[in-house]
Design a protein around this motif. Structure first.
Motif, PDB file in Angstrom:
ATOM      1  N   LEU A  38       0.459  -0.838  -0.062  1.00  0.00           N
ATOM      2  CA  LEU A  38       0.179   0.325  -0.334  1.00  0.00           C
ATOM      3  C   LEU A  38       0.921   1.281   0.419  1.00  0.00           C
ATOM      4  CD1 LEU A  38      -2.796  -1.167   2.363  1.00  0.00           C
ATOM      5  CD2 LEU A  38      -2.682  -0.643   0.390  1.00  0.00           C
ATOM      6  N   CYS A  39       0.458   2.192  -0.889  1.00  0.00           N
ATOM      7  CA  CYS A  39       1.383   3.499  -0.786  1.00  0.00           C
ATOM      8  C   CYS A  39       1.273   3.690   0.415  1.00  0.00           C
ATOM      9  CB  CYS A  39       0.766   4.270  -1.815  1.00  0.00           C
ATOM     10  SG  CYS A  39       1.739   5.832  -2.635  1.00  0.00           S
ATOM     11  N   ARG A  40       2.230   4.358   0.750  1.00  0.00           N
ATOM     12  CA  ARG A  40       2.630   5.251   1.740  1.00  0.00           C
ATOM     13  C   ARG A  40       3.371   6.893   1.689  1.00  0.00           C
ATOM     14  NH1 ARG A  40       6.741   4.809   6.575  1.00  0.00           N
ATOM     15  NH2 ARG A  40       7.791   3.597   5.489  1.00  0.00           N
ATOM     16  N   CYS A  41       3.041   7.016   0.117  1.00  0.00           N
ATOM     17  CA  CYS A  41       4.583   8.082  -0.168  1.00  0.00           C
ATOM     18  C   CYS A  41       3.720   8.787  -0.650  1.00  0.00           C
ATOM     19  CB  CYS A  41       5.620   7.672  -1.403  1.00  0.00           C
ATOM     20  SG  CYS A  41       4.608   7.387  -2.862  1.00  0.00           S
ATOM     21  N   GLY A  42       2.559   8.652  -0.924  1.00  0.00           N
ATOM     22  CA  GLY A  42       0.937   9.525  -2.117  1.00  0.00           C
ATOM     23  C   GLY A  42       1.201   9.537  -3.474  1.00  0.00           C
ATOM     24  N   PHE A  49      -2.074   1.195  -3.950  1.00  0.00           N
ATOM     25  CA  PHE A  49      -1.137   0.169  -4.072  1.00  0.00           C
ATOM     26  C   PHE A  49      -0.226   1.450  -3.832  1.00  0.00           C
ATOM     27  CE2 PHE A  49      -5.488  -2.658  -4.916  1.00  0.00           C
ATOM     28  CZ  PHE A  49      -5.424  -3.133  -4.428  1.00  0.00           C
ATOM     29  N   CYS A  50       0.522   0.705  -3.983  1.00  0.00           N
ATOM     30  CA  CYS A  50       2.328   1.165  -4.116  1.00  0.00           C
ATOM     31  C   CYS A  50       2.395   0.596  -5.411  1.00  0.00           C
ATOM     32  CB  CYS A  50       3.223   0.408  -3.447  1.00  0.00           C
ATOM     33  SG  CYS A  50       5.492   1.225  -3.739  1.00  0.00           S
ATOM     34  N   ASP A  51       2.955   1.425  -6.308  1.00  0.00           N
ATOM     35  CA  ASP A  51       3.763   1.706  -7.986  1.00  0.00           C
ATOM     36  C   ASP A  51       4.818   1.505  -7.968  1.00  0.00           C
ATOM     37  OD1 ASP A  51       4.128   4.339  -8.030  1.00  0.00           O
ATOM     38  OD2 ASP A  51       2.359   4.644  -9.617  1.00  0.00           O
ATOM     39  N   GLY A  52       5.631   1.365  -7.389  1.00  0.00           N
ATOM     40  CA  GLY A  52       7.333   2.203  -7.181  1.00  0.00           C
ATOM     41  C   GLY A  52       7.318   3.172  -7.288  1.00  0.00           C
ATOM     42  N   THR A  53       6.221   4.385  -6.690  1.00  0.00           N
ATOM     43  CA  THR A  53       6.752   6.226  -7.392  1.00  0.00           C
ATOM     44  C   THR A  53       7.705   6.392  -6.003  1.00  0.00           C
ATOM     45  OG1 THR A  53       4.855   5.879  -9.107  1.00  0.00           O
ATOM     46  CG2 THR A  53       5.815   8.032  -7.685  1.00  0.00           C
ATOM     47  N   HIS A  54       8.145   5.956  -5.499  1.00  0.00           N
ATOM     48  CA  HIS A  54       8.672   5.943  -3.608  1.00  0.00           C
ATOM     49  C   HIS A  54       9.777   5.862  -4.501  1.00  0.00           C
ATOM     50  CE1 HIS A  54       8.073   1.444  -3.601  1.00  0.00           C
ATOM     51  NE2 HIS A  54       9.164   1.849  -2.830  1.00  0.00           N
ATOM     52  N   SER A  55       9.961   5.763  -5.436  1.00  0.00           N
ATOM     53  CA  SER A  55      11.714   5.246  -5.150  1.00  0.00           C
ATOM     54  C   SER A  55      11.559   5.724  -6.155  1.00  0.00           C
ATOM     55  CB  SER A  55      12.207   4.166  -5.978  1.00  0.00           C
ATOM     56  OG  SER A  55      12.096   3.082  -5.047  1.00  0.00           O
TER      57      SER A  55
END
Ligand code: FES
Length: 75
Positions: A38-42, A49-55
């Motif tokens: 689950l996305c934590r960065c927004g 869901f997380c799609d890897g954008t946080h990186s």
């Protein structure tokens, strides 16, 4: 048993077959695989869901449950 792992500088990793993720109307999301993140960065374009954008955006959130505890390698 369900577990939610806070990934260092990343998403919440949810594991467990007995977890149901529902929206604000009470409708369940279709979960393709487990564990799921689950996305934590927004920044995800596929929320919740997380799609890897946080990186890509350099999301920083490394608060450990036990402050000062030694980091373990990511798993
Ligand atoms: S935490 Fe991964 S995209 Fe937001």
């Amino acid at each position: 048993m369900a577990t939610i792992k806070v990934r260092q500088n990343g998403p919440y990793l949810v594991d467990g077959d007995d977890v149901t993720l529902i929206d604000w109307n009470g409708n369940p999301y279709r979960i393709e695989k487990r564990p799921f993140a689950l996305c934590r960065c927004g920044g995800s374009t596929n929320k919740p869901f997380c799609d890897g954008t946080h990186s890509k955006v350099g999301f920083q959130a490394a608060e450990a449950a036990v402050p000062g505890s030694e980091d373990k390698p990511a798993s």
